[in-house]
Design a protein around this motif. Sequence first.
Motif, PDB file in Angstrom:
ATOM      1  N   SER A 197       0.827  -1.208   0.000  1.00  0.00           N
ATOM      2  CA  SER A 197       0.000   0.000   0.000  1.00  0.00           C
ATOM      3  C   SER A 197       0.861   1.258   0.000  1.00  0.00           C
ATOM      4  O   SER A 197       0.530   2.246  -0.646  1.00  0.00           O
ATOM      5  N   ALA A 198       1.990   1.209   0.720  1.00  0.00           N
ATOM      6  CA  ALA A 198       2.890   2.359   0.736  1.00  0.00           C
ATOM      7  C   ALA A 198       3.505   2.583  -0.642  1.00  0.00           C
ATOM      8  O   ALA A 198       3.636   3.716  -1.099  1.00  0.00           O
ATOM      9  N   ARG A 199       3.859   1.504  -1.304  1.00  0.00           N
ATOM     10  CA  ARG A 199       4.449   1.621  -2.644  1.00  0.00           C
ATOM     11  C   ARG A 199       3.442   2.189  -3.643  1.00  0.00           C
ATOM     12  O   ARG A 199       3.767   3.059  -4.446  1.00  0.00           O
ATOM     13  N   ILE A 200       2.204   1.700  -3.577  1.00  0.00           N
ATOM     14  CA  ILE A 200       1.171   2.192  -4.492  1.00  0.00           C
ATOM     15  C   ILE A 200       0.885   3.673  -4.245  1.00  0.00           C
ATOM     16  O   ILE A 200       0.728   4.455  -5.182  1.00  0.00           O
ATOM     17  N   GLY A 201       0.836   4.048  -2.966  1.00  0.00           N
ATOM     18  CA  GLY A 201       0.536   5.433  -2.614  1.00  0.00           C
ATOM     19  C   GLY A 201       1.736   6.347  -2.613  1.00  0.00           C
ATOM     20  O   GLY A 201       1.601   7.553  -2.412  1.00  0.00           O
ATOM     21  N   GLY A 202       2.934   5.800  -2.818  1.00  0.00           N
ATOM     22  CA  GLY A 202       4.142   6.614  -2.840  1.00  0.00           C
ATOM     23  C   GLY A 202       4.616   7.049  -1.469  1.00  0.00           C
ATOM     24  O   GLY A 202       5.328   8.047  -1.337  1.00  0.00           O
ATOM     25  N   ALA A 203       4.242   6.299  -0.406  1.00  0.00           N
ATOM     26  CA  ALA A 203       4.633   6.656   0.955  1.00  0.00           C
ATOM     27  C   ALA A 203       5.880   5.865   1.372  1.00  0.00           C
ATOM     28  O   ALA A 203       6.396   5.041   0.616  1.00  0.00           O
ATOM     29  N   ASP A 204       6.331   6.113   2.603  1.00  0.00           N
ATOM     30  CA  ASP A 204       7.497   5.430   3.136  1.00  0.00           C
ATOM     31  C   ASP A 204       7.163   3.964   3.411  1.00  0.00           C
ATOM     32  O   ASP A 204       6.306   3.659   4.252  1.00  0.00           O
ATOM     33  N   ILE A 205       7.833   3.032   2.735  1.00  0.00           N
ATOM     34  CA  ILE A 205       7.508   1.614   2.832  1.00  0.00           C
ATOM     35  C   ILE A 205       7.845   1.052   4.207  1.00  0.00           C
ATOM     36  O   ILE A 205       7.040   0.318   4.807  1.00  0.00           O
ATOM     37  N   VAL A 206       9.013   1.391   4.735  1.00  0.00           N
ATOM     38  CA  VAL A 206       9.431   0.854   6.028  1.00  0.00           C
ATOM     39  C   VAL A 206       8.492   1.316   7.137  1.00  0.00           C
ATOM     40  O   VAL A 206       8.054   0.522   7.981  1.00  0.00           O
ATOM     41  N   LYS A 207       8.183   2.577   7.141  1.00  0.00           N
ATOM     42  CA  LYS A 207       7.310   3.133   8.176  1.00  0.00           C
ATOM     43  C   LYS A 207       5.932   2.486   8.143  1.00  0.00           C
ATOM     44  O   LYS A 207       5.378   2.102   9.185  1.00  0.00           O
ATOM     45  N   ALA A 208       5.375   2.342   6.946  1.00  0.00           N
ATOM     46  CA  ALA A 208       4.044   1.746   6.814  1.00  0.00           C
ATOM     47  C   ALA A 208       4.050   0.282   7.231  1.00  0.00           C
ATOM     48  O   ALA A 208       3.132  -0.198   7.894  1.00  0.00           O
ATOM     49  N   THR A 209       5.109  -0.439   6.873  1.00  0.00           N
ATOM     50  CA  THR A 209       5.212  -1.861   7.212  1.00  0.00           C
ATOM     51  C   THR A 209       5.314  -2.063   8.711  1.00  0.00           C
ATOM     52  O   THR A 209       4.624  -2.918   9.286  1.00  0.00           O
ATOM     53  N   VAL A 210       6.168  -1.295   9.342  1.00  0.00           N
ATOM     54  CA  VAL A 210       6.349  -1.419  10.794  1.00  0.00           C
ATOM     55  C   VAL A 210       5.063  -1.054  11.526  1.00  0.00           C
ATOM     56  O   VAL A 210       4.656  -1.737  12.476  1.00  0.00           O
ATOM     57  N   ARG A 211       4.396  -0.010  11.087  1.00  0.00           N
ATOM     58  CA  ARG A 211       3.187   0.452  11.758  1.00  0.00           C
ATOM     59  C   ARG A 211       2.088  -0.601  11.732  1.00  0.00           C
ATOM     60  O   ARG A 211       1.492  -0.931  12.765  1.00  0.00           O
ATOM     61  N   VAL A 212       1.809  -1.148  10.559  1.00  0.00           N
ATOM     62  CA  VAL A 212       0.709  -2.094  10.447  1.00  0.00           C
ATOM     63  C   VAL A 212       1.040  -3.417  11.127  1.00  0.00           C
ATOM     64  O   VAL A 212       0.177  -4.064  11.733  1.00  0.00           O
ATOM     65  N   THR A 213       2.308  -3.830  11.084  1.00  0.00           N
ATOM     66  CA  THR A 213       2.709  -5.083  11.731  1.00  0.00           C
ATOM     67  C   THR A 213       2.667  -4.959  13.246  1.00  0.00           C
ATOM     68  O   THR A 213       2.210  -5.879  13.948  1.00  0.00           O
ATOM     69  N   PHE A 214       3.114  -3.844  13.762  1.00  0.00           N
ATOM     70  CA  PHE A 214       3.137  -3.640  15.213  1.00  0.00           C
ATOM     71  C   PHE A 214       1.730  -3.711  15.808  1.00  0.00           C
ATOM     72  O   PHE A 214       1.480  -4.431  16.775  1.00  0.00           O
ATOM     73  N   TRP A 215       0.794  -2.979  15.201  1.00  0.00           N
ATOM     74  CA  TRP A 215      -0.553  -2.947  15.757  1.00  0.00           C
ATOM     75  C   TRP A 215      -1.282  -4.264  15.551  1.00  0.00           C
ATOM     76  O   TRP A 215      -2.132  -4.655  16.362  1.00  0.00           O
ATOM     77  N   GLY A 216      -0.942  -4.979  14.509  1.00  0.00           N
ATOM     78  CA  GLY A 216      -1.511  -6.303  14.327  1.00  0.00           C
ATOM     79  C   GLY A 216      -1.032  -7.253  15.412  1.00  0.00           C
ATOM     80  O   GLY A 216      -1.817  -8.054  15.955  1.00  0.00           O
ATOM     81  N   ALA A 217       0.249  -7.172  15.746  1.00  0.00           N
ATOM     82  CA  ALA A 217       0.803  -8.014  16.811  1.00  0.00           C
ATOM     83  C   ALA A 217       0.174  -7.674  18.153  1.00  0.00           C
ATOM     84  O   ALA A 217      -0.122  -8.569  18.960  1.00  0.00           O
TER      85      ALA A 217
END
Length: 234
Positions: A197-217
Amino acid sequence: MKRSKFTHPEHHGVERIGWLRAGVLGANDGIVSTASLIVGVAAANAGPAEILVAGTAGLVAGAMSMAAGEYVSVSSQADAEAANLARERQELADDPVGEQAELAGIYVARGLTKELADQVAVQLMAKNALQAHARDELAISAITTAKPIQAAVTSAITFSTGAALPLLVAVLAPHSLTIPATAIASLISLAALGGMSARIGGADIVKATVRVTFWGAVAMAVTAAIGAVFGVAA
């Protein structure tokens, strides 16, 4: 002849905001809620049949809830946009000179000289006065306008798709490994979803990945703890 770097077509993510938001929200919620439900039920010492029923019910109920919620909320936005456009249309009919001055004032505030702002306002209103005011005064455009049905259908489909993954893992994994298998598969899926989703939207990939994974955990850990408490109490 060397081509100017300013002549190539540019691709931005803003035109994808509407469906991307609904899609990411649906898939993310599908993974997190269903995985958390499965982990919580499994932690309460439920059997495979109970886990399957709970996961399936969570998938169906969640998809319907997401679709209904998106449709209602986006419909409210669409109603507000329609009301604002109707009011603006009436104002243009009642006081076109004043509306032109208002539009020019917007351009002056953005940095144009008064003379240039007046010229821009005149030309844009001559082409499509309502469109000009909708875009520059009300911030309503074809890109950002609310689409209730699109949002509802996208949310339902993406929620179901996201929810299907932890449910499938829970069904295929040995019962003793239901919790770790579901959690690991879900976290990997969330990380992939965040990055995509970050890649499609042109956002920071690492930040988006960490954010969604953390809250899922966090969500899975909380429901697992609650399930374990109820399982011991039972």
